[in-house]
Enzyme design. Structure first.
Site, PDB file in Angstrom:
ATOM      1  N   LEU A  65      34.634  54.587  40.118  1.00 16.45           N
ATOM      2  CA  LEU A  65      35.616  55.423  39.415  1.00 16.45           C
ATOM      3  C   LEU A  65      35.041  55.980  38.105  1.00 16.45           C
ATOM      4  CD1 LEU A  65      38.469  56.511  38.748  1.00 16.45           C
ATOM      5  CD2 LEU A  65      39.087  54.230  37.936  1.00 16.45           C
ATOM      6  N   THR A  66      34.567  55.099  37.218  1.00 15.89           N
ATOM      7  CA  THR A  66      34.198  55.508  35.860  1.00 15.89           C
ATOM      8  C   THR A  66      33.035  56.494  35.830  1.00 15.89           C
ATOM      9  OG1 THR A  66      34.938  53.345  35.116  1.00 15.89           O
ATOM     10  CG2 THR A  66      33.527  54.567  33.601  1.00 15.89           C
ATOM     11  N   THR A 104      29.859  48.074  38.700  1.00 19.97           N
ATOM     12  CA  THR A 104      29.469  46.706  39.040  1.00 19.97           C
ATOM     13  C   THR A 104      28.893  46.689  40.450  1.00 19.97           C
ATOM     14  OG1 THR A 104      31.227  45.871  37.628  1.00 19.97           O
ATOM     15  CG2 THR A 104      30.316  44.319  39.228  1.00 19.97           C
ATOM     16  N   THR A 137      40.755  49.221  28.926  1.00 14.81           N
ATOM     17  CA  THR A 137      40.635  48.471  27.663  1.00 14.81           C
ATOM     18  C   THR A 137      41.996  47.867  27.289  1.00 14.81           C
ATOM     19  OG1 THR A 137      41.255  50.439  26.427  1.00 14.81           O
ATOM     20  CG2 THR A 137      38.884  50.081  26.769  1.00 14.81           C
ATOM     21  N   ARG A 168      30.225  14.235  19.311  1.00 11.76           N
ATOM     22  CA  ARG A 168      29.483  14.615  18.104  1.00 11.76           C
ATOM     23  C   ARG A 168      30.021  13.838  16.899  1.00 11.76           C
ATOM     24  NH1 ARG A 168      25.145  16.706  15.378  1.00 11.76           N
ATOM     25  NH2 ARG A 168      25.804  18.060  13.666  1.00 11.76           N
ATOM     26  N   PRO A 225      30.624  59.049  32.805  1.00 12.21           N
ATOM     27  CA  PRO A 225      30.284  59.080  31.378  1.00 12.21           C
ATOM     28  C   PRO A 225      31.415  59.661  30.520  1.00 12.21           C
ATOM     29  CG  PRO A 225      28.411  59.791  32.688  1.00 12.21           C
ATOM     30  CD  PRO A 225      29.540  59.591  33.654  1.00 12.21           C
ATOM     31  N   GLU A 237      38.260  47.530  33.554  1.00  9.15           N
ATOM     32  CA  GLU A 237      39.531  47.788  34.262  1.00  9.15           C
ATOM     33  C   GLU A 237      40.645  48.213  33.303  1.00  9.15           C
ATOM     34  OE1 GLU A 237      40.430  45.363  37.570  1.00  9.15           O
ATOM     35  OE2 GLU A 237      38.348  44.812  37.888  1.00  9.15           O
TER      36      GLU A 237
HETATM   37  N1  CAA Z   1      50.671  52.729  40.863  1.00  6.36           N
HETATM   38  C1  CAA Z   1      51.018  53.859  41.557  1.00  6.36           C
HETATM   39  N2  CAA Z   1      51.032  55.107  41.002  1.00  6.36           N
HETATM   40  C2  CAA Z   1      50.689  55.185  39.694  1.00  6.36           C
HETATM   41  C3  CAA Z   1      50.331  54.068  38.925  1.00  6.36           C
HETATM   42  C4  CAA Z   1      50.344  52.796  39.550  1.00  6.36           C
HETATM   43  N3  CAA Z   1      50.014  51.701  38.885  1.00  6.36           N
HETATM   44  N4  CAA Z   1      50.036  54.465  37.666  1.00  6.36           N
HETATM   45  C5  CAA Z   1      50.215  55.797  37.643  1.00  6.36           C
HETATM   46  N5  CAA Z   1      50.595  56.226  38.876  1.00  6.36           N
HETATM   47  C6  CAA Z   1      50.924  57.603  39.256  1.00  6.36           C
HETATM   48  C7  CAA Z   1      52.003  58.160  38.320  1.00  6.36           C
HETATM   49  O1  CAA Z   1      53.300  57.839  38.782  1.00  6.36           O
HETATM   50  C8  CAA Z   1      51.724  59.639  38.377  1.00  6.36           C
HETATM   51  O2  CAA Z   1      52.288  60.155  39.558  1.00  6.36           O
HETATM   52  P1  CAA Z   1      53.062  61.594  39.549  1.00  6.36           P
HETATM   53  O3  CAA Z   1      51.989  62.592  39.193  1.00  6.36           O
HETATM   54  O4  CAA Z   1      53.588  61.727  40.935  1.00  6.36           O
HETATM   55  O5  CAA Z   1      54.106  61.473  38.479  1.00  6.36           O
HETATM   56  C9  CAA Z   1      50.205  59.706  38.532  1.00  6.36           C
HETATM   57  O6  CAA Z   1      49.789  58.439  39.054  1.00  6.36           O
HETATM   58  C10 CAA Z   1      49.502  59.951  37.218  1.00  6.36           C
HETATM   59  O7  CAA Z   1      49.883  58.895  36.340  1.00  6.36           O
HETATM   60  P2  CAA Z   1      49.804  59.026  34.763  1.00  6.36           P
HETATM   61  O8  CAA Z   1      50.426  60.338  34.360  1.00  6.36           O
HETATM   62  O9  CAA Z   1      50.369  57.782  34.177  1.00  6.36           O
HETATM   63  O10 CAA Z   1      48.234  59.121  34.511  1.00  6.36           O
HETATM   64  P3  CAA Z   1      47.443  59.258  33.158  1.00  6.36           P
HETATM   65  O11 CAA Z   1      46.362  60.255  33.384  1.00  6.36           O
HETATM   66  O12 CAA Z   1      48.377  59.440  32.021  1.00  6.36           O
HETATM   67  O13 CAA Z   1      46.663  57.866  32.998  1.00  6.36           O
HETATM   68  C11 CAA Z   1      46.138  55.577  32.728  1.00  6.36           C
HETATM   69  C12 CAA Z   1      47.092  56.664  33.299  1.00  6.36           C
HETATM   70  C13 CAA Z   1      46.991  54.340  32.765  1.00  6.36           C
HETATM   71  C14 CAA Z   1      45.681  55.847  31.330  1.00  6.36           C
HETATM   72  C15 CAA Z   1      44.936  55.485  33.701  1.00  6.36           C
HETATM   73  O14 CAA Z   1      44.105  56.603  33.566  1.00  6.36           O
HETATM   74  C16 CAA Z   1      44.119  54.225  33.497  1.00  6.36           C
HETATM   75  O15 CAA Z   1      44.488  53.169  34.004  1.00  6.36           O
HETATM   76  N6  CAA Z   1      42.995  54.336  32.757  1.00  6.36           N
HETATM   77  C17 CAA Z   1      42.044  53.239  32.651  1.00  6.36           C
HETATM   78  C18 CAA Z   1      40.994  53.389  33.700  1.00  6.36           C
HETATM   79  C19 CAA Z   1      40.431  52.088  34.158  1.00  6.36           C
HETATM   80  O16 CAA Z   1      41.090  51.065  34.207  1.00  6.36           O
HETATM   81  N7  CAA Z   1      39.189  52.124  34.579  1.00  6.36           N
HETATM   82  C20 CAA Z   1      38.567  50.943  35.121  1.00  6.36           C
HETATM   83  C21 CAA Z   1      37.306  51.264  35.791  1.00  6.36           C
HETATM   84  S1  CAA Z   1      36.848  50.041  36.950  1.00  6.36           S
HETATM   85  C22 CAA Z   1      36.139  48.800  36.090  1.00  6.36           C
HETATM   86  O17 CAA Z   1      36.166  48.732  34.897  1.00  6.36           O
HETATM   87  C23 CAA Z   1      35.558  47.712  36.913  1.00  6.36           C
HETATM   88  C24 CAA Z   1      34.116  47.501  36.834  1.00  6.36           C
HETATM   89  O18 CAA Z   1      33.442  47.488  37.826  1.00  6.36           O
HETATM   90  C25 CAA Z   1      33.500  47.187  35.519  1.00  6.36           C
END
Ligand code: CAA
Length: 387
Positions: free
Chosen positions: A127-128, A160, A369, A271, A130, A367
């Site tokens: 997903l992520t 990962t 911050t 200790r 830059p 996942e």
């Molecule tokens: N379940 C189902 N649908 C969801 C949802 C959920 N949990 N969260 C949002 N949605 C839906 C919303 O209802 C919305 O739908 P509609 O367009 O129909 O209304 C749509 O998705 C868009 O949602 P938002 O408007 O809330 O989206 P946003 O752009 O404002 O962002 C956010 C939401 C919570 C900030 C999200 O971008 C997010 O979680 N960001 C963090 C990213 C992240 O966690 N990355 C992790 C990478 S993986 C990793 O780190 C693992 C590794 O390997 C190291």
């Protein structure tokens, strides 16, 4: 191990005991070497596969065993107590395949899950990018439909297991041919597909032994049947995957924190300073008491959230973020206090708490911050239109 335990179902308790035996006997003696070499522990992966660990998050009809999120979280907790990097790799089995399980076709599930269950296939979650970290939907990787295929171009970072993965769930922008609207879709990309490669393997503060790599897509052609879910539905599937996975990150934090508490208690009892064990000093007792309070609160949140997931109790999104936020921040505090209890020794590589403190920090970043978790919690509390 010190702790007040919540009641777990008998069969989960048995699985926990078996995993504890394995990690204490086989993983604990390897932990320092894994941290120092920063090499993936293939031998440990084989042992975990033999124990059936990779089958846990998958449904029984595809060869999985158990399938309860609570069981998987308890296993992750036990592994992380001894080695967070290995728990990350096991956790990635679920993160990298959540979309496949939630929205994959029957054909996709039958093709991949039986080999994921045995540990033969290593998955990753792409997903992520830059410029698309917290703002996940701002990703730039593109998938353009050409006949029965999609052509993917772009890159991913901080993935990962990206360099060792056999299959990656890749999020990419697709354009609706009728409306021209851009949205996110998901694709399974297999290792060896022409144009698909990995770039830099990052050097990290902690989690040594859990590789993190850049992924590169140059005109990568994947069959349209590799798309997971409908075109444009990818973002929601990803968010659902993260809901479940954030509870697991909580379990990982709980394990790290429990491991640090165990080390601190053991040290405080043995200790001696000023002619007595340092556990006799109230200053040390208070540190330990604060640590245990954070550990037990984390445990309650993780087990409860995992149960809610298993029983499909909504709303899970907000609760998963509460769990991840609390447990990751608690884990950073607990490992910091553990180093404090051990004093100068705690700062030395020779002692496990030094590694645990480095490992803990990742959890407030991956996942989503802590700030992103707060945003999700506040949206759930106030309603999205008010934040
Ligand atoms: N379940 C189902 N649908 C969801 C949802 C959920 N949990 N969260 C949002 N949605 C839906 C919303 O209802 C919305 O739908 P509609 O367009 O129909 O209304 C749509 O998705 C868009 O949602 P938002 O408007 O809330 O989206 P946003 O752009 O404002 O962002 C956010 C939401 C919570 C900030 C999200 O971008 C997010 O979680 N960001 C963090 C990213 C992240 O966690 N990355 C992790 C990478 S993986 C990793 O780190 C693992 C590794 O390997 C190291």
């Amino acid at each position: 191990m010190v702790g007040l335990y919540l009641e777990l179902p008998d069969d989960v308790q048995d699985i926990k005991k078996n995993i504890k035996k394995l990690v204490d006997n086989k993983l604990a003696p390897r932990t320092r070497e894994i941290d120092e070499s920063d090499e993936f522990a293939w031998d440990i992966r084989k042992l975990l596969a033999k124990q059936g660990v990779f089958s846990l998050p998958f449904p029984e009809e595809y060869g999985g065993v158990d399938g309860r999120w609570l069981t998987f979280c308890v296993v992750i907790e036990e592994i992380a107590r001894v080695n967070a990097a290995v728990s990350m790799s096991v956790g990635c089995t679920a993160l990298g395949t959540g979309a496949l399980c939630f929205a994959g076709t029957e054909e996709q599930k039958r093709k991949y899950i039986p080999r994921l269950v045995t540990g033969e296939l290593i998955p990753a979650f792409g997903l992520t990018e830059p410029n698309a970290g917290s703002d996940a939907s701002g990703l730039k990787t593109k998938a353009v439909r050409q006949g029965d295929e999609y052509v993917i171009n772009g890159s991913k970072c901080f993935i990962t297991q990206g360099n060792i993965a056999d299959i990656v769930t890749v999020a990419a922008k697709t354009t609706d041919s009728e409306t021209g609207k851009k949205s996110i879709s998901l694709f399974i990309v297999e290792k060896g597909t022409p144009g698909f490669s990995y770039g830099t393997v990052e050097k990290k503060m902690g989690l040594h032994g859990s590789p993190t790599a850049e992924l590169i897509f140059e005109d990568v052609r994947v069959p349209a049947i590799n798309r997971i879910g409908a075109e444009g539905e990818g973002f929601k599937i990803l968010m659902r995957t993260l809901d479940r996975s954030r509870i697991m990150v909580g379990a990982q934090c709980l394990g790290i924190a429990q491991g640090a508490l165990d080390e601190a208690v053991k040290y405080a009892r043995t200790r001696e300073q000023f002619g007595q064990p340092i556990s006799k000093f109230q200053g040390v007792q208070f540190l330990l008491a604060e640590m245990q309070t954070l550990v037990e609160a984390s445990r309650h949140l993780v087990y409860d959230a995992a149960n809610r997931w298993d029983q499909k109790i909504e709303p899970i999104t907000q609760f998963a973020s509460i769990t991840k936020l609390f447990c990751s921040e608690a884990c950073v505090k607990v490992t910091d206090k553990a180093v404090q209890v051990l004093g100068g020794y705690g700062y030395m590589r020779e002692y496990n708490v030094e590694r645990m403190m480095r490992d803990a920090k990742h959890a407030t970043l991956v996942e989503g911050t802590s700030q992103i978790q707060k945003l999700i919690i506040a949206r759930g509390l106030l309603g999205k239109e008010y934040v």
